[in-house]
Write an enzyme that holds these catalytic residues in place. Structure first.
Site, PDB file in Angstrom:
ATOM      1  CE  LYS A 275      -4.412  -1.734   1.652  1.00  0.00           C
ATOM      2  NZ  LYS A 275      -5.033  -2.511   2.788  1.00  0.00           N
TER       3      LYS A 275
HETATM    4  N1  GLU Z   1      -8.598  -8.157   4.121  1.00  0.00           N
HETATM    5  C1  GLU Z   1      -7.647  -8.849   3.820  1.00  0.00           C
HETATM    6  C2  GLU Z   1      -6.813  -8.062   2.758  1.00  0.00           C
HETATM    7  O1  GLU Z   1      -7.089  -6.989   2.534  1.00  0.00           O
HETATM    8  C3  GLU Z   1      -8.522  -9.653   2.755  1.00  0.00           C
HETATM    9  C4  GLU Z   1      -9.505 -10.811   3.282  1.00  0.00           C
HETATM   10  C5  GLU Z   1      -9.892 -11.784   2.323  1.00  0.00           C
HETATM   11  O2  GLU Z   1     -10.106 -11.669   1.235  1.00  0.00           O
HETATM   12  O3  GLU Z   1     -10.358 -13.071   2.943  1.00  0.00           O
HETATM   13  O4  GLU Z   1      -5.839  -8.340   2.613  1.00  0.00           O
END
Ligand code: GLU
Length: 303
Positions: A275
């Protein structure tokens, strides 16, 4: 306990979700994941949900959530609104945690990071070989929290000490009715392979912490079940985590979705995007005049 491998019926209406964490801006890797979810939802005539994974209040910010929704709209993706926001459902995750605790599958660890690091070194030296690491490369839990009495656990938590609540992995595995697996589907949603799941490689995973009363693993399985998700489409970087998710689903008696772990968009250095790399951020690309079609073209290769 439910059979160890019994995926949802392919006849039920498909439900897909994209689940970003609002701890930064979306980049090309997220765009690929969102597009993969949208494409499969379209192909299967299914629903497309958005879930904001914001349990880590120190890193997640509302302005990132707003930016995520803006970027997805700019890409032309039509997620059902409003999104499910994990920070609003902490009591639900706690209830799942309490169930695991009531099954005797949870213990508390109170060691600091530095203490755990020292314990890993000590145990490696005593064993004459490196201490095992999880699929992400982090050392498995090397502390002795599992042996602590319930009274001492309660006393130390009441005293305000920092702690992590962890799964008793060996005991959890012993409860399973058979080997764990998941169904990996291809981009059309058709079953492509039957993948054996080995959650033991993660050791006594953290399920909650003092400051965040849940974890990624716990909230993701609870939400996928509550949102009726049938197809989990996400990057290959989460493939190993699926073993833990299958284990928690089996322990909690939750339905088993099918999975598709898609390729990742790699940076110029061949590594996974992060990010902090503004150059691949969707907002930055948009500001430079890049169009959504150009973004699609840029990520539409490989596999
Ligand atoms: N919140 C997780 C991420 O941003 C992804 C979760 C998922 O797709 O299971 O990497």
């Amino acid at each position: 306990m439910a059979a160890a491998h019994q995926p949802i019926s392919m006849d039920q209406p498909a439900v897909l979700r994209f689940a970003p964490s609002p701890n930064g801006l979306l980049h090309l890797g997220h765009a690929l994941s969102a597009l993969e979810n949208a494409a499969m939802a379209r192909r299967l005539g299914g629903r497309l949900l958005l879930r904001i994974e914001d349990i880590d209040r120190t890193r997640c910010r509302p302005e990132f959530e707003r930016a995520i929704i803006e970027d997805l709209a700019w890409l032309g993706l039509d997620f059902e609104m409003p999104p499910r926001r994990q920070s609003e459902h902490l009591a639900t995750y706690r209830a799942a945690l309490d169930r695991l605790d009531a099954m005797g599958l949870v213990f508390a660890s109170f060691e600091s990071r530095a203490e755990l690091k020292a314990l890993v070194a000590e145990r490696a030296a005593a064993g004459g070989r490196p201490w095992p690491t999880d699929p992400d490369g982090a050392p498995l839990y090397a502390g002795r929290g599992a042996a602590m009495s319930a009274a001492e656990r309660a006393r130390r938590i009441a005293a305000g000490e920092p702690f992590a609540l962890r799964l008793r992995m060996a005991e959890a595995l012993a409860r399973l009715g058979g080997p764990l697996a998941w169904t990996e589907v291809d981009e059309t949603g058709a079953p492509a392979s039957h993948v054996p799941a080995d959650p033991g490689r993660w050791g006594d995973v953290v399920l909650a912490r003092k400051e965040v009363p849940t974890s990624y693993h716990l909230s993701v399985v609870v939400d996928d079940a509550l949102q009726g998700v049938t197809h989990v489409v996400r990057g290959q970087d989460l493939r190993e985590a699926t073993a833990v998710h299958r284990l928690l689903q089996a322990l909690l008696g939750l339905p088993e979705p099918v999975y598709r772990h898609h390729r990742l968009v790699l940076g110029a250095d061949g590594r996974k995007l992060s990010k902090s790399e503004a150059a691949t951020g969707l907002a930055a690309l948009r500001a430079m005049g890049v169009t959504p079609d150009e973004v699609r073209r840029q990520i539409a290769h490989g596999e």
